[in-house]
Design an enzyme around this catalytic site. Structure first.
Site, short mmCIF file in Angstrom:
data_model
loop_
_atom_site.label_atom_id
_atom_site.label_comp_id
_atom_site.label_asym_id
_atom_site.label_seq_id
_atom_site.Cartn_x
_atom_site.Cartn_y
_atom_site.Cartn_z
N GLN A 13 -36.27 9.39 78.06
CA GLN A 13 -36.81 10.47 77.22
C GLN A 13 -37.04 11.75 78.02
O GLN A 13 -36.65 12.83 77.60
CB GLN A 13 -38.17 10.06 76.64
CG GLN A 13 -38.12 8.95 75.63
CD GLN A 13 -39.49 8.75 74.99
OE1 GLN A 13 -39.81 9.38 74.00
NE2 GLN A 13 -40.30 7.87 75.54
N TYR A 142 -48.80 -1.68 83.42
CA TYR A 142 -48.29 -0.32 83.59
C TYR A 142 -49.36 0.58 84.21
O TYR A 142 -49.11 1.28 85.19
CB TYR A 142 -47.87 0.20 82.21
CG TYR A 142 -47.44 1.65 82.15
CD1 TYR A 142 -46.22 2.05 82.68
CD2 TYR A 142 -48.23 2.60 81.52
CE1 TYR A 142 -45.81 3.38 82.59
CE2 TYR A 142 -47.83 3.92 81.43
CZ TYR A 142 -46.62 4.31 81.97
OH TYR A 142 -46.22 5.62 81.87
N LYS A 146 -49.44 2.40 87.82
CA LYS A 146 -49.58 3.86 87.98
C LYS A 146 -50.76 4.19 88.90
O LYS A 146 -50.65 5.06 89.76
CB LYS A 146 -49.76 4.54 86.62
CG LYS A 146 -48.49 4.53 85.75
CD LYS A 146 -47.36 5.35 86.37
CE LYS A 146 -46.13 5.40 85.50
NZ LYS A 146 -44.97 6.01 86.16
P1 NAD Z 1 -37.84 5.94 79.50
O1 NAD Z 1 -38.12 4.48 79.34
O2 NAD Z 1 -37.39 6.70 78.32
O3 NAD Z 1 -36.79 6.16 80.66
C1 NAD Z 1 -36.79 5.41 81.86
C2 NAD Z 1 -35.37 5.35 82.36
O4 NAD Z 1 -35.35 4.60 83.57
C3 NAD Z 1 -34.41 4.64 81.38
O5 NAD Z 1 -33.32 5.48 81.06
C4 NAD Z 1 -33.96 3.39 82.15
O6 NAD Z 1 -32.61 3.02 81.89
C5 NAD Z 1 -34.15 3.84 83.59
N1 NAD Z 1 -34.28 2.70 84.50
C6 NAD Z 1 -34.93 1.53 84.27
N2 NAD Z 1 -34.78 0.71 85.31
C7 NAD Z 1 -34.01 1.35 86.22
C8 NAD Z 1 -33.52 1.02 87.49
N3 NAD Z 1 -33.76 -0.19 88.05
N4 NAD Z 1 -32.76 1.93 88.15
C9 NAD Z 1 -32.49 3.13 87.59
N5 NAD Z 1 -32.94 3.52 86.38
C10 NAD Z 1 -33.69 2.62 85.71
O7 NAD Z 1 -39.17 6.58 80.12
P2 NAD Z 1 -39.67 8.09 80.01
O8 NAD Z 1 -40.50 8.20 78.80
O9 NAD Z 1 -38.54 9.04 80.22
O10 NAD Z 1 -40.66 8.12 81.27
C11 NAD Z 1 -40.22 8.49 82.56
C12 NAD Z 1 -41.38 8.40 83.53
O11 NAD Z 1 -42.47 9.19 83.06
C13 NAD Z 1 -41.94 6.98 83.72
O12 NAD Z 1 -42.39 6.83 85.04
C14 NAD Z 1 -43.14 6.97 82.80
O13 NAD Z 1 -44.11 6.06 83.24
C15 NAD Z 1 -43.64 8.38 82.95
N6 NAD Z 1 -44.45 8.79 81.81
C16 NAD Z 1 -43.87 8.95 80.58
C17 NAD Z 1 -44.67 9.33 79.51
C18 NAD Z 1 -44.08 9.52 78.12
O14 NAD Z 1 -44.84 9.76 77.19
N7 NAD Z 1 -42.76 9.43 77.96
C19 NAD Z 1 -46.04 9.53 79.69
C20 NAD Z 1 -46.59 9.31 80.95
C21 NAD Z 1 -45.78 8.97 82.01
C1 AKB Z 2 -46.92 5.05 77.30
O1 AKB Z 2 -47.44 5.11 76.17
O2 AKB Z 2 -46.75 4.00 77.93
C2 AKB Z 2 -46.52 6.34 77.95
C3 AKB Z 2 -47.64 6.89 78.74
C4 AKB Z 2 -48.71 7.67 78.10
O3 AKB Z 2 -47.69 6.67 79.93
N1 AKB Z 2 -46.08 7.24 76.93
#
Ligand code: NAD
Ligand code: AKB
Length: 313
Positions: A13, A142, A146
């Site tokens: 995402q 998770y 973190k």
């Molecule tokens: P997502 O799940 O959409 O994307 C994660 C990507 O990592 C996927 O495309 C997946 O294929 C890839 N991946 C998984 N295992 C892998 C591996 N072994 N090697 C290489 N790639 C791999 O997650 P996101 O929402 O884009 O979040 C990205 C980061 O931001 C994460 O660390 C998440 O914890 C953090 N985060 C996201 C949010 C949110 O609301 N989206 C909020 C807080 C923190």
């Molecule tokens: C989740 O809900 O796991 C993420 C985040 C807030 O870290 N979007």
């Protein structure tokens, strides 16, 4: 010197939108996108490299071969999905970070970005205006990964002078890709279902208010943080970051203004318990002092719900 950037987890995402923003800024050749999977968007992309971040040797080779100077590490298992297989989530979320911190310690890269999350907080943390520093008792694997990751970042900075930077993202809302297993992801799925089926079954209770942010604001804060002078970054675990707070009911009431016959049903499940332990709102005053607080932009306006719906249509 022009940075050469590697985004790991580029198909997710955040990754898709971050890669696009970084390429607009630095040029296509300066930003390598990598992920385990290769979605259509990268199928004929010369600068996409398939990579398993847990394969330390392949990771090091890629960084050396491509003369990478900065890495954005986005690969992770998110909160709800992580509960299905806690040890898998722990291994991916921790080992990926440790691989990159070691690479930075060996001076193969200059800078590392790694996102944390509001999931580091828990039932004992203050729920409103949750401060930068307070008790943290995460109730998901998770959140535990973190919180531990934040401490590892601070440790590598202090002991080895590694330039690692981090933001505690709230729930992020974008329209470029399907949600990836988070608890806040209802606020993304709801738009897809509203447009396709005029209705949504919500796994959170109607009044479960959570901190959220529009994706473009998160990307802009991330790039600002990475561009800041190293000595202005005083927090080396992770900065609180805030946008807006709303509940499923608030969001549904907005959507109905654009899709008149939209209906929502509430069937709270285990994700509601996770969400109940997270903050309602976040105090980002420490990040604001560094110039990376984002409260006054798109996330602050309800009009972005309409914007999202229109883009998707
Ligand atoms: P997502 O799940 O959409 O994307 C994660 C990507 O990592 C996927 O495309 C997946 O294929 C890839 N991946 C998984 N295992 C892998 C591996 N072994 N090697 C290489 N790639 C791999 O997650 P996101 O929402 O884009 O979040 C990205 C980061 O931001 C994460 O660390 C998440 O914890 C953090 N985060 C996201 C949010 C949110 O609301 N989206 C909020 C807080 C923190
Ligand atoms: C989740 O809900 O796991 C993420 C985040 C807030 O870290 N979007």
């Amino acid at each position: 010197m022009k940075p050469k950037i590697l985004v790991i987890g580029a198909a997710g995402q955040i990754g898709i939108e971050l890669v696009r923003s970084l390429r607009l800024k630095h040029g296509e050749t300066s930003v390598i996108a990598s992920d385990l999977r290769c979605p259509d968007i990268y199928s004929s992309d010369e600068y996409f490299v398939p990579l398993d971040v847990l394969d330390d040797s392949a990771l090091r080779h890629l960084i050396i071969d491509q003369n990478i100077t900065e890495v954005y590490l986005l690969a992770a298992v998110l909160s709800a999905k992580g509960e299905e297989n806690p040890l898998f989530a722990w291994n991916l979320n921790m080992q990926s970070l440790l691989n990159l911190l070691e690479i930075a310690k060996d001076q193969l890269i200059d800078k590392l970005f790694w996102p944390s999350s509001i999931a580091v907080f828990g039932s004992l943390s203050p729920q409103f205006n949750t401060p930068q520093n307070c008790v943290k008792n995460p109730n998901t694997v998770y959140g535990i990964s973190k919180l531990s990751g934040e401490q590892w970042c601070a440790y590598y900075h202090e002991k080895y002078d590694v330039d690692v930077r981090s933001l505690r993202y709230p729930g992020l809302i974008g329209h470029e890709s399907q949600p990836g297993g988070g608890t806040t992801d209802y606020a993304v799925s709801i738009f897809y279902d509203a447009i396709r089926n005029n209705q949504y079954n919500c796994y959170l209770s109607e009044d479960r208010s959570l901190p959220m942010m529009y994706m473009e604001d998160a990307i802009s804060a991330t790039i600002k943080l990475m561009e800041a002078d190293s000595d202005t970054i005083k927090v080396r675990d992770s900065y609180n970051l805030a946008g807006i707070s709303f509940s499923p009911k608030d969001l549904a009431n907005e959507i109905v203004k654009h899709i008149e016959n939209f209906r929502i049903q509430y069937e709270p499940d285990f994700r509601d318990i996770i969400a109940a332990s997270w903050p309602n709102s976040i105090d980002d005053s420490v990040a604001k002092k560094t110039g990376i607080g984002m409260r006054s932009t798109i996330s602050n306006q309800w009009s972005w719900t309409c914007y999202l719906i229109l883009k998707e249509k």
